[in-house]
Design an enzyme around this catalytic site. Structure first.
Site, PDB file in Angstrom:
ATOM      1  N   SER A  16      14.083   2.778  -7.998  1.00  6.21           N
ATOM      2  CA  SER A  16      14.743   3.647  -7.026  1.00  6.21           C
ATOM      3  C   SER A  16      14.678   2.994  -5.655  1.00  6.21           C
ATOM      4  O   SER A  16      15.149   1.865  -5.491  1.00  6.21           O
ATOM      5  CB  SER A  16      14.074   5.034  -7.049  1.00  6.21           C
ATOM      6  OG  SER A  16      14.791   5.942  -6.231  1.00  6.21           O
ATOM      7  N   HIS A  43      18.556   4.175  -9.066  1.00  7.25           N
ATOM      8  CA  HIS A  43      19.082   5.337  -8.358  1.00  7.25           C
ATOM      9  C   HIS A  43      19.993   4.866  -7.237  1.00  7.25           C
ATOM     10  O   HIS A  43      19.648   3.978  -6.462  1.00  7.25           O
ATOM     11  CB  HIS A  43      17.937   6.150  -7.743  1.00  7.25           C
ATOM     12  CG  HIS A  43      17.094   6.852  -8.760  1.00  7.25           C
ATOM     13  ND1 HIS A  43      15.835   7.317  -8.478  1.00  7.25           N
ATOM     14  CD2 HIS A  43      17.322   7.171 -10.060  1.00  7.25           C
ATOM     15  CE1 HIS A  43      15.333   7.907  -9.552  1.00  7.25           C
ATOM     16  NE2 HIS A  43      16.221   7.820 -10.532  1.00  7.25           N
ATOM     17  N   ASP A 136      10.610  10.137 -11.254  1.00  6.40           N
ATOM     18  CA  ASP A 136      11.502   9.856 -12.365  1.00  6.40           C
ATOM     19  C   ASP A 136      10.973   8.650 -13.130  1.00  6.40           C
ATOM     20  O   ASP A 136      10.553   7.655 -12.533  1.00  6.40           O
ATOM     21  CB  ASP A 136      12.923   9.582 -11.850  1.00  6.40           C
ATOM     22  CG  ASP A 136      13.957   9.573 -12.955  1.00  6.40           C
ATOM     23  OD1 ASP A 136      13.679  10.088 -14.057  1.00  6.40           O
ATOM     24  OD2 ASP A 136      15.066   9.060 -12.702  1.00  6.40           O
TER      25      ASP A 136
END
Length: 197
Positions: A16, A43, A136
């Site tokens: 991310s 992401h 996540d």
């Protein structure tokens, strides 16, 4: 005690915040003869273009592709989830895309990729969690580990955002915590020699 060898069929990477720098450190280091396919969830904003694919296709020795629905997994290829789609690995080792609800506020979600890939590859999957500012990937890493796969986490001290790797370290029995600049070489050794335990 005898040393056992485990070989692997695929790699999944979740990343991310800080991902461009982290992936730039890892992906171009892969040896030309690396056969393991690599599926990546980075992401990104929901209307992002294919910059990551174009950027890494220029830098890497391997073909870098944005996933299209029902695309077969090919050896030695690096796949990126497109913006605003979940990426899943199907039992027949094809890749599929979904617009179902966000998971951990994210679409694509690392958990979705990791959990589906774990079910498809079981103990022949390597999961790598890199820099990121949320959690996540934690559930997905746990699923990979439960099914016998290998979990590698970027050392949080080398991560631009520590929350994601720290969450996995806290909740999953990881196999390796590695500084960012050593992960590419570790994957090359894994591809050539398998994993001793």
């Amino acid at each position: 005690m005898a040393v056992s060898k485990q070989s692997y069929d695929a790699i999944v990477i979740g990343v991310s915040a800080g991902g461009l720098v982290a992936l730039t450190e890892i992906l171009p280091k892969f040896d030309k003869d690396m056969t393991l396919p690599v599926m990546i969830v980075q992401h990104q904003h929901h209307d992002s273009d294919d910059f990551l694919v174009r950027y890494f296709d220029h830098l890497c020795r391997h073909s870098v592709r944005e996933v299209e629905d029902k695309m077969p997994v090919e050896s030695g290829t690096i796949y990126f989830a497109p913006a605003n789609y979940h990426l899943l690995v199907e039992p027949d080792k094809t890749l599929s895309l979904s617009t179902e609800a966000r998971v951990n506020y994210s679409r694509p979600s690392i958990d979705v990729l990791f959990e589906s890939a774990a079910d498809a590859y079981t103990d022949r999957l390597v999961g790598i969690i890199l820099t990121g500012a949320n959690s996540d990937g934690t559930h997905g890493a746990a699923r990979i580990k439960k099914l016998g796969g290998l979990i590698i986490v970027q050392d949080p001290e080398t991560a631009e955002a520590q929350a994601m790797p720290m969450s996995v370290i806290k909740h999953v029995q990881v196999d390796h915590i590695l500084p960012l600049n050593t992960i590419g070489d570790f994957i090359n050794r894994l591809n050539q020699e398998g994993y001793s335990f």
